[in-house]
Design a protein around this motif. Structure first.
Motif, short mmCIF file in Angstrom:
data_model
loop_
_atom_site.label_atom_id
_atom_site.label_comp_id
_atom_site.label_asym_id
_atom_site.label_seq_id
_atom_site.Cartn_x
_atom_site.Cartn_y
_atom_site.Cartn_z
N MET A 1 15.64 -22.58 41.53
CA MET A 1 16.25 -22.22 40.32
C MET A 1 16.16 -20.81 40.51
O MET A 1 15.25 -20.00 41.10
N LYS A 2 16.97 -20.26 39.90
CA LYS A 2 16.84 -18.55 39.78
C LYS A 2 16.28 -18.09 38.65
O LYS A 2 16.47 -18.32 37.31
N VAL A 3 15.26 -17.26 38.70
CA VAL A 3 14.53 -16.50 37.64
C VAL A 3 15.02 -14.94 37.52
O VAL A 3 14.65 -14.39 38.55
N THR A 4 15.33 -14.62 36.47
CA THR A 4 15.71 -13.04 36.28
C THR A 4 14.73 -12.48 35.45
O THR A 4 14.42 -12.98 34.20
N LEU A 5 14.28 -11.53 35.96
CA LEU A 5 13.15 -10.81 35.19
C LEU A 5 12.76 -9.24 35.56
O LEU A 5 13.34 -9.04 36.57
N THR A 6 12.21 -8.40 34.66
CA THR A 6 11.92 -7.26 34.95
C THR A 6 10.43 -6.89 35.16
O THR A 6 9.62 -7.23 34.46
N VAL A 7 10.37 -6.44 36.47
CA VAL A 7 8.96 -6.26 36.81
C VAL A 7 8.71 -4.71 37.18
O VAL A 7 9.40 -4.09 38.06
N ASN A 8 7.89 -4.07 36.39
CA ASN A 8 7.56 -2.64 36.63
C ASN A 8 8.75 -1.84 36.40
O ASN A 8 9.00 -0.98 37.07
N GLY A 9 9.99 -2.32 35.84
CA GLY A 9 10.90 -1.49 35.21
C GLY A 9 12.14 -1.98 36.11
O GLY A 9 13.14 -1.35 35.91
N THR A 10 11.97 -2.49 37.28
CA THR A 10 13.00 -2.93 38.09
C THR A 10 13.47 -4.47 37.78
O THR A 10 12.58 -5.42 37.93
#
Ligand SMILES: Cc1cc2nc3c(=O)[nH]c(=O)nc-3n(C[C@H](O)[C@H](O)[C@H](O)COP(=O)(O)OP(=O)(O)OC[C@H]3O[C@@H](n4cnc5c(N)ncnc54)[C@H](O)[C@@H]3O)c2cc1C
Ligand code: FES
Ligand code: FES
Lengths: 152, 266
Positions: A1-10
């Motif tokens: 599955m696809k997970v979209t998240l922001t890590v450390n601003g990216t």
């Protein structure tokens, strides 16, 4: 599955199996190995990161549960030339020995400072309930956090 | 952890439909208990239905005689809610005693109550305050909800949506925490509804229950020393490496006396 998240601003869109833990997405997929795995059972706090500004244990969350979230890891708060005040305080107060627990301690300590007014040493000790250090005996960790609390 | 299909429905109806269609589904809230169970392969659902996207299960509402807490509310939100601190401080205090900060940022009241861990804290509040557990299809009285070790009145597919807690005149909660996990070896919540007293106990037996013997004497004399003479039978109490059944029966009285002293100070 696809997970979209922001890590450390990216922002990242990562393809992972549904049973992937958030800590594995961080360490394996994004190669951010500052977040540690000590126990894998929600006890030690070495895997602590911030999820939308609150400290959570990344070994006990699915990556899928962080869909759309903002995650901050130890790499996101400072770097060797420009330490976060909490990192500087840990160095100053000799609050680490082997350093294994340190990323989690620092992320939890920042949550404590952000979510409490006027931290005293008792509140700090209770606040570290979910973080285990097998080296320092905690005193210097508490002193480091107290110094940041008093300065802010 | 075995592989599973992950779903994140946006409504209760959708969640229940997904549950009915799947082979061996389970609901997921904070995951603080369920994910550990899955890692140990003690649970291996084919489908995990994450309740995080369901707006109907969130929010805190306070009115004159009750506090309503959405099932997906985390322990730290209950602990830090100015509204709950004002209307029902014992609930905020109890939530703040659960586990550690990181666990309180993820674990939810619905997950805790649905799980009916024998040493969980919230069940003492559901029973001691005479709460009502609401699901998508009915309301269940707190006195009937907890049935046995990890067993509740919930039917397969039933989702806790919110919990109502009546507001007593005053109340207090004391627990003897396990020094490692902070779970209650024994926890006692006493609520004074002005004329009638309720006593909810967790940790001692297979699930939370009312200590009717203590309630009886406190309805006569609201005084800690009244508890001294009560017999707390330890038959069926938990007996493990943390505490014997006999010791737990003793702790019920000690925690009840301390809770009552706190209550009388408010
Ligand atoms: C280190 C640690 C220390 C802890 N210490 C304590 C403590 O001191 N006191 C205490 O009380 N608890 C403690 N806990 C448990 C914690 O409170 C969890 O929040 C709780 O057990 C489960 O809540 P959850 O939201 O994480 O549920 P999950 O783990 O997601 O789910 C638990 C179970 O409930 C079901 N479920 C979840 N939500 C619903 C719903 N709305 N309707 C129907 N079924 C549902 C799931 O299918 C699953 O079977 C601790 C946990 C850890 C990891
Ligand atoms: S590795 Fe997550 S709590 Fe220990
Ligand atoms: S410094 Fe070694 S575990 Fe904390």
């Amino acid at each position: 599955m696809k997970v979209t998240l922001t890590v450390n601003g990216t922002e990242h869109a990562v393809e992972v199996p549904a049973n992937t833990l958030l800590v594995d997405l961080i360490r394996v997929n994004l190669q951010l190995t500052g977040t540690h795995v000590g126990c894998d059972t929600t006890q030690c706090g070495a895997c602590t990161v911030h999820l939308d500004g609150r400290a959570v244990k990344a070994c006990s969350m699915l990556a899928a549960q962080a869909e759309g979230a903002h995650v901050t890891t130890i790499e996101g708060i400072g770097d060797p030339e420009n330490l976060h005040p909490m990192q500087a305080a840990f160095r100053e107060h000799h609050a680490l020995q082997c350093g294994f627990c340190t990323p989690g301690m620092i992320m939890q300590a920042i949550d404590l400072i952000d979510n409490n007014d006027g931290l005293d040493s008792q509140t700090i000790r209770e606040g570290l309930e979910g973080n285990i250090c097998r080296c320092t005996g905690y005193h210097n960790i508490v002193r480091a956090i107290e110094s940041v609390a008093n300065a802010s | 952890m075995y592989q599973f299909n992950y779903h994140k429905p946006a409504s209760l109806d959708e969640a229940v439909a997904l549950f009915r269609e799947a082979d061996d589904p389970m609901y997921l809230s904070g995951g603080m208990t369920l994910l550990a169970t899955m890692k140990q392969r003690l649970a291996a659902p084919t489908d995990l239905i994450d309740l995080a996207g369901i707006a109907e299960m969130t929010g805190v509402q306070v009115n004159a005689d009750a506090v309503r807490v959405g099932a997906f509310t985390t322990h730290n939100v209950v602990a830090g809610s100015a509204e709950i601190q004002q209307a029902l401080p014992v609930l905020s205090q109890l939530a703040g005693l659960i586990g550690d900060n990181q666990v309180r940022n993820r674990g939810t009241i619905g997950g805790s109550v649905a799980n009916s861990d024998p040493s969980a804290d919230y069940p003492a509040a559901v029973v001691g305050l005479g709460g009502t557990v609401h699901t998508q299809q009915r309301s269940i009285s707190g006195d009937e909800f907890f049935q046995d070790l990890f067993e509740t009145a919930l039917q397969p597919g039933e989702i806790i949506t919110h919990i109502d807690f009546p507001i007593p005149k005053r109340a207090a909660y004391r627990k003897f925490p396990n020094p490692a996990s902070r779970y209650a070896v024994v926890g006692v919540l006493i609520a004074d509804f002005g004329g009638s007293v309720r006593v909810g106990v967790t940790g001692a037996g297979p699930c939370a229950f009312r200590a009717s013997g203590i309630e009886e004497v406190l309805n006569e004399h609201l005084d800690p020393s009244a508890i001294n003479g009560v017999e707390v039978p330890d038959a069926g109490f938990n007996n493990d490496l943390h505490a014997s059944a006999e010791y737990r029966a003793h702790l019920v009285k000690v925690m009840a006396r301390r809770a009552l002293s706190d209550l009388l100070k408010t």
